[in-house]
Design a protein around this motif. Structure first.
Motif, short mmCIF file in Angstrom:
data_model
loop_
_atom_site.label_atom_id
_atom_site.label_comp_id
_atom_site.label_asym_id
_atom_site.label_seq_id
_atom_site.Cartn_x
_atom_site.Cartn_y
_atom_site.Cartn_z
N ILE A 189 0.82 -1.22 0.00
CA ILE A 189 0.00 0.00 0.00
C ILE A 189 0.85 1.26 0.00
O ILE A 189 0.47 2.27 -0.57
CB ILE A 189 -1.02 0.03 1.16
CG1 ILE A 189 -0.34 -0.05 2.52
CG2 ILE A 189 -2.06 -1.06 1.03
CD1 ILE A 189 -1.29 0.28 3.66
N GLU A 190 2.04 1.16 0.61
CA GLU A 190 2.92 2.33 0.59
C GLU A 190 3.45 2.55 -0.81
O GLU A 190 3.56 3.69 -1.29
CB GLU A 190 4.08 2.14 1.58
CG GLU A 190 3.62 2.23 3.02
CD GLU A 190 4.67 1.74 4.00
OE1 GLU A 190 5.85 1.58 3.61
OE2 GLU A 190 4.29 1.49 5.17
N TRP A 191 3.75 1.44 -1.47
CA TRP A 191 4.26 1.52 -2.84
C TRP A 191 3.20 2.11 -3.77
O TRP A 191 3.49 2.99 -4.58
CB TRP A 191 4.65 0.11 -3.29
CG TRP A 191 5.27 0.03 -4.64
CD1 TRP A 191 6.57 0.32 -4.98
CD2 TRP A 191 4.64 -0.37 -5.85
NE1 TRP A 191 6.78 0.12 -6.30
CE2 TRP A 191 5.60 -0.31 -6.89
CE3 TRP A 191 3.34 -0.78 -6.18
CZ2 TRP A 191 5.32 -0.63 -8.21
CZ3 TRP A 191 3.07 -1.11 -7.50
CH2 TRP A 191 4.04 -1.03 -8.50
N LEU A 192 1.94 1.65 -3.61
CA LEU A 192 0.86 2.17 -4.46
C LEU A 192 0.66 3.66 -4.23
O LEU A 192 0.48 4.43 -5.18
CB LEU A 192 -0.44 1.41 -4.18
CG LEU A 192 -0.53 -0.01 -4.74
CD1 LEU A 192 -1.73 -0.74 -4.16
CD2 LEU A 192 -0.60 -0.02 -6.27
N ALA A 193 0.71 4.07 -2.95
CA ALA A 193 0.58 5.50 -2.65
C ALA A 193 1.73 6.26 -3.29
O ALA A 193 1.53 7.35 -3.86
CB ALA A 193 0.55 5.73 -1.14
N HIS A 203 6.13 9.45 -6.31
CA HIS A 203 7.44 9.12 -5.75
C HIS A 203 8.02 7.88 -6.41
O HIS A 203 9.23 7.71 -6.47
CB HIS A 203 7.35 8.88 -4.24
CG HIS A 203 6.58 9.94 -3.53
ND1 HIS A 203 6.81 11.28 -3.75
CD2 HIS A 203 5.57 9.87 -2.60
CE1 HIS A 203 5.97 11.99 -3.00
NE2 HIS A 203 5.20 11.16 -2.31
N VAL A 204 7.18 7.00 -6.87
CA VAL A 204 7.64 5.78 -7.54
C VAL A 204 7.29 5.92 -9.01
O VAL A 204 6.12 6.12 -9.35
CB VAL A 204 6.97 4.53 -6.94
CG1 VAL A 204 7.42 3.28 -7.69
CG2 VAL A 204 7.26 4.41 -5.46
N LYS A 205 8.30 5.81 -9.86
CA LYS A 205 8.03 6.00 -11.29
C LYS A 205 8.30 4.74 -12.10
O LYS A 205 7.77 4.58 -13.20
CB LYS A 205 8.85 7.16 -11.83
CG LYS A 205 8.41 8.51 -11.25
CD LYS A 205 8.76 9.64 -12.19
CE LYS A 205 8.04 10.93 -11.82
NZ LYS A 205 8.33 11.40 -10.45
N LYS A 206 9.18 3.88 -11.58
CA LYS A 206 9.38 2.62 -12.32
C LYS A 206 9.70 1.48 -11.35
O LYS A 206 9.94 1.70 -10.16
CB LYS A 206 10.45 2.78 -13.38
CG LYS A 206 11.85 3.06 -12.91
CD LYS A 206 12.69 3.32 -14.14
CE LYS A 206 14.19 3.36 -13.90
NZ LYS A 206 14.78 2.33 -13.12
N THR A 207 9.69 0.32 -11.92
CA THR A 207 9.89 -0.85 -11.08
C THR A 207 10.90 -1.77 -11.75
O THR A 207 11.30 -1.55 -12.91
CB THR A 207 8.55 -1.59 -10.86
OG1 THR A 207 8.78 -2.68 -10.00
CG2 THR A 207 7.99 -2.10 -12.16
#
Lengths: 350, 592
Positions: free
Chosen positions: B224-228, B234-238
């Protein structure tokens, strides 16, 4: 108004040994008046055919004219059918039966179709003992033409219009017994359980099985003063003799005290168990059956159930000594052996 | 059995399976009829009144209504209720003019709402129109709570959420965004008349004790933190190879989002058998449609870290054993542990409640499980003026449950502020409406459609996998929506039986397509259920039982697969059967 029934059925609907549910025995939606007794009989016919595991394509339904004669549209939608001329259902049934003796024939008629215009046909098909089930949906009035008294309306009975019937009524069961039917029964559309069992026994019976089923006309003849109303029949109905129908394939497990059961075996091996009771009628005797019916009539009781039973009566084919092969499976050669053969037969009479 | 008391409004409510299953009791058949008539705005408003976020819920609702839908039992597939709701939202006209007006003169009561999710927003809407002053606190810059931070845009476009959140905030709600409330005491000190806590279940479960967790930390994130993080940029790629742990909807959101952010080999690994997964069936199907394998019966053993870099995970294969007491045990199969390569792991194995901002000595009591002690009906805490709803109340649930809590809390707060008994609550409003038009015709469309559940179009996969903002489900168009809406059986149009009029002609028994109706001798319920023409084995569905009839029998109707086609009433010569539309509207704050 709905012109069709939804196609969805209960997911747990029972299947018979052919893998069919009741749906395969249904017809289109009824257009009769809401609450018509005929719809109940229709339903009983569907139930009986379903429970007897009859293949729909092995059944023929025939009718004349009238509210009752419309009903074949509402059952056995996948069977053969013929909606004939008023009162002439027995002739068509006879012809069909002559052509193919291996099918199950169910004739549906009404009190007008049978007891008035078709009286002659009725009398003679009974005499010939044609192998069929002959159902009269009997409401004591002409529902299709706004409820005039029919020939089965009991003397003194009052319809919605309020005038008592002045003529003597025709008791079709008594007539059928007198004319030599081997299976005669009377039912009430409001007692479906009995009607279903009687229909099954009638189908299993070889020869003409006549069923007079009282079927109230809700629109014109369902007032309490009418002897063909729900209320009157419920109050005066009386089972002539309890019976069980045991189809040929099922093991007989009913256990009754010795002597009280009279098993009657039908041609196909099915058994009708009649449970004798001292004060009730004996239905394997014609005269006793007639007496019981007359006695009940004077006491304003309606006897229902199987009223007369004689499975030994020879049917039309036996009487006429026809071949066992259905005629419709024979070739032209066999059916029309030619002029020489005709001459030979004619010479035999000279 | 005793005759059914149909005057008890709960009887007919439970026959409306969809509405009964919905936590907010949205009158589903009523709005589906409106959709069939292409009156999308009215359908939207009926939803808005009841569930506050029709556009949002028409996309992401957990849909408790659909497994409950009678059509599912009768025909095999339920009505696509959720997608119809979205249709109403997509094609609605100007609805804002239909919204209730907020009174210019306030009633002088001030309410604080902590957390800007669906529960708080529902309280805000219900109370704003009654003249309350509402202050909404949230640590984010916009309201919406988990609907915003957790649900990816390819399932719920931001503008849909913004619009519906906006409808509420525009009712004059005072927002206090970017404010993390650190102390309940401080809030209580501000003199609010009541406080509503709707702070959700904000903490994602982790696997702190699994070997390698610490060493691999830079490549391991709680779902859930990653999704937020994705939502807020804040997260653009994986990584290219991603393992998602967990079998719920969050896991599905994580894996599908990862596919859009560069994940090529994304897989979901779940401990339980696939059949026990918590994720909604349609979410699982959508994930599978994006080439995401779901590997079940694998329990994580360790994170494998080499040279300070996460290279994979090791799992133990298990199988589920179900004990007689209903408990499930995962037993190791004894096979060799299985290694799966990966460069990133997302942990989506559940959420927890956390109230670090509530002081232990402020008087608010907590249960052993760390949840506030609540009156289940009123949602009142041990502090009389503090109420809790949504995931914060009884643990993680879903949006529609949060909305339902919001309505109840609003009723409680209103009663509390007016000094009334919180248990003397306004009742649901029921308006029975006879559906008879003339002798054999009905006002409602009684015809039962033969159509099967309509599929919904999706955006082209190649395109949607490149753009995490592109909505995947495209929704029904009006024509498909009409076809689907006509599959609804109108379960709110009730068959009502009057024994005093019945002449026992059996016409209803004969015509009923699903053999629901029986006229038989009375008996105890268990035995009666077995004795029906088709035994009533679905114990969740009630039997409708009449008083004795003249023959001594009773009418017993198994409600289970009644199609509400009205044929019993149509074929009844004495109008002993009637079709009554039974629209039940749940109480809202302000109702008397």
């Amino acid at each position: 108004m709905s012109y069709e029934r939804p196609t969805i059925r209960h997911p747990d609907a029972k299947k018979n040994s052919l893998g069919y549910t009741r749906k395969e025995y249904e017809g289109s939606i009824s257009t009769l008046c809401a609450g018509c007794g005929h719809d109940s009989i229709t339903h009983a016919l569907i139930t009986a055919c379903f429970e007897m595991n009859l293949e729909p394509h092995r059944i023929v339904k025939l009718s004349g004219i009238g509210c009752s004669s419309k009903t074949p549209a509402y059952f056995l939608g996948r069977s053969h059918g013929f909606n004939s001329v008023h009162g002439r259902m027995p002739s068509v049934a006879t012809g069909a039966n002559m052509a193919n003796r291996e099918l199950v024939y169910i004739g549906v008629s009404g009190d007008g179709d049978t007891a008035s215009i078709g009286m002659g046909q009725f009398a003679h098909v009974v005499r010939r003992n044609l192998d069929m089930v002959y159902v009269v949906m009997n409401n004591g009035c002409y529902g299709l033409t706004k409820g005039q008294d029919s020939a089965t309306a009991d003397r003194g009975s009052k319809t919605k219009k309020g005038r008592p019937v002045s003529l003597e009524s025709i008791d079709l069961c008594e007539m059928a017994i007198q004319l030599g039917a081997g299976f005669v029964g009377r039912g009430f559309s409001g007692d479906k359980k009995q009607v279903v069992e009687m229909l099954k026994a009638a189908v299993a019976h070889k020869g003409l099985a006549f069923l007079d089923i009282i079927s109230p006309c809700v629109s014109f003849n369902n007032v309490p003063t009418s002897t063909k109303s729900y209320a009157w029949v419920r109050a005066h109905e009386e089972a002539a003799l309890p019976f069980d129908f045991i189809p040929c394939c099922r093991e007989i497990t009913v256990d009754y005290p010795q002597g009280s059961v009279l098993p009657v075996t039908l041609h196909d091996g099915s058994v009708i168990n009649l449970y004798k009771q001292d004060d009730l009628m004996e239905i394997t005797s014609r005269s006793a059956a007639m007496d019981a019916l007359e006695q009940a009539k004077t006491e304003h009781r309606i006897l229902t159930g199987i009223l007369y039973l004689n499975p030994e009566q020879p049917d039309t084919h036996a009487l006429l000594e026809t071949v066992t092969t259905p005629l419709n499976t024979m070739g032209r050669e066999e059916l029309c052996p030619g002029n020489a053969e005709l001459q030979r037969i004619n010479d035999a009479f000279r | 059995m005793k005759p059914t008391d149909i005057h008890e409004c709960s009887y007919f409510l439970q026959v409306i399976d969809c509405q009964y299953a919905c936590p907010a009791h949205t009158p589903v058949p009523e709005y589906i009829r409106l959709i069939a008539h292409r009156d999308y705005s009215s359908a939207y408003m009926l939803n808005w009144d009841s569930n506050v976020f029709p556009g949002v819920l028409g996309r992401i609702c957990d849909r408790p209504c659909e497994p409950a839908c009678r059509r599912g039992r009768a025909e095999g597939e339920p009505v696509a209720i959720c997608r119809l709701k979205r249709l109403a939202a997509d094609f609605r006209g100007d609805v804002e003019s239909l919204f209730p007006r907020v009174p210019d003169r306030k009633n002088g009561k001030r309410i604080a709402l902590i957390g800007g999710g669906p529960a708080s927003l529902t309280v805000a809407r219900d109370l704003a129109v009654l003249g309350y002053e509402l202050e909404l606190y949230d640590n984010q810059s916009r309201a919406g709570g988990f609907m915003r931070s957790q649900v990816p845009s390819f399932r719920l476009p931001e503008e849909v959420l913004d619009t519906e959140v906006g409808y509420i905030l525009n009712l004059g709600i005072h927002t206090r965004f970017n404010q993390y409330v650190t102390s309940l005491k401080k809030i209580l000190g501000k003199g609010y008349d009541a406080v509503f806590i709707g702070t959700g279940a904000p903490r994602g479960r982790d696997l702190p004790d699994l070997p390698g967790r610490e060493e691999g930390d830079t490549s391991i994130t709680v779902g859930i933190e990653w999704l937020a993080g994705v939502v807020f940029g804040h997260v653009k790629k994986t990584g290219k190879k991603v393992i998602v742990l967990g079998g719920g909807n969050t896991a599905m959101d994580c894996c599908r989002t990862a596919r859009r952010l560069g994940g090529e080999d994304v897989r979901v690994v779940v401990r339980s058998p696939r059949a026990d997964m918590k994720a909604s069936q349609w979410e699982i199907e959508d994930a599978a449609g994006e080439d995401i394998p779901i590997i079940d019966n694998h329990v994580p053993l360790e994170f494998v870290v080499k040279d300070g870099r996460l290279v994979g995970m090791r799992f133990e294969k298990v199988r589920a054993c179900y004990h007689d007491n209903g408990k499930r045990e995962l037993m190791a199969t004894g096979e060799k542990p299985i290694f799966m390569e990966c460069d990133e792991v997302l942990i989506a194995i559940g959420q927890q409640n956390a109230f670090p901002w509530i002081e232990q000595d402020c008087g608010l009591q907590f249960t052993a499980r760390g949840l506030p002690v609540l009156d289940e009906l009123t949602l009142q805490t041990s502090l009389a003026n503090v109420f809790v709803g949504g995931d914060a109340a009884f643990g993680p649930a879903n949006v529609i449950t949060a909305v339902a809590h919001g309505h109840q809390a609003a009723i409680s707060i209103d009663l509390y502020c007016r000094g009334k008994d919180l248990h003397d609550r306004p009742r649901s409003k029921v308006s029975p409406a006879d559906q008879q038009l003339d002798f054999q015709d009905w006002i409602y469309d009684s015809h039962v459609s033969d159509e099967r559940r309509q599929p919904v179009p999706h955006a082209p996969r190649a395109k949607s996998l490149k753009d995490r903002l592109l909505e995947v489900e495209l929704g029904f168009d009006p024509e498909v929506g009409r076809v689907e809406s006509e599959r609804c059986l109108n379960c709110d149009v009730q068959t009502v039986f009057d024994a005093s009029l019945c002449i026992e002609c059996d016409a209803c028994v004969d015509i009923c397509p699903t053999t629901c109706i029986n006229f038989i001798k009375n008996g105890p319920e268990d035995e009666l259920r077995q004795r029906l023409s088709i035994p009533a084995r679905n114990l969740q569905q009630p039997l409708y039982v009449s008083v004795p009839l003249p023959t001594g029998r009773i009418m017993v109707k198994d409600e289970n697969v009644c199609l509400h086609c009205g044929l019993c009433a149509e074929r009844c010569p004495t109008a002993a059967w009637r079709m009554l539309k039974f629209v039940c509207r749940s109480a809202v704050a302000g109702d008397r």
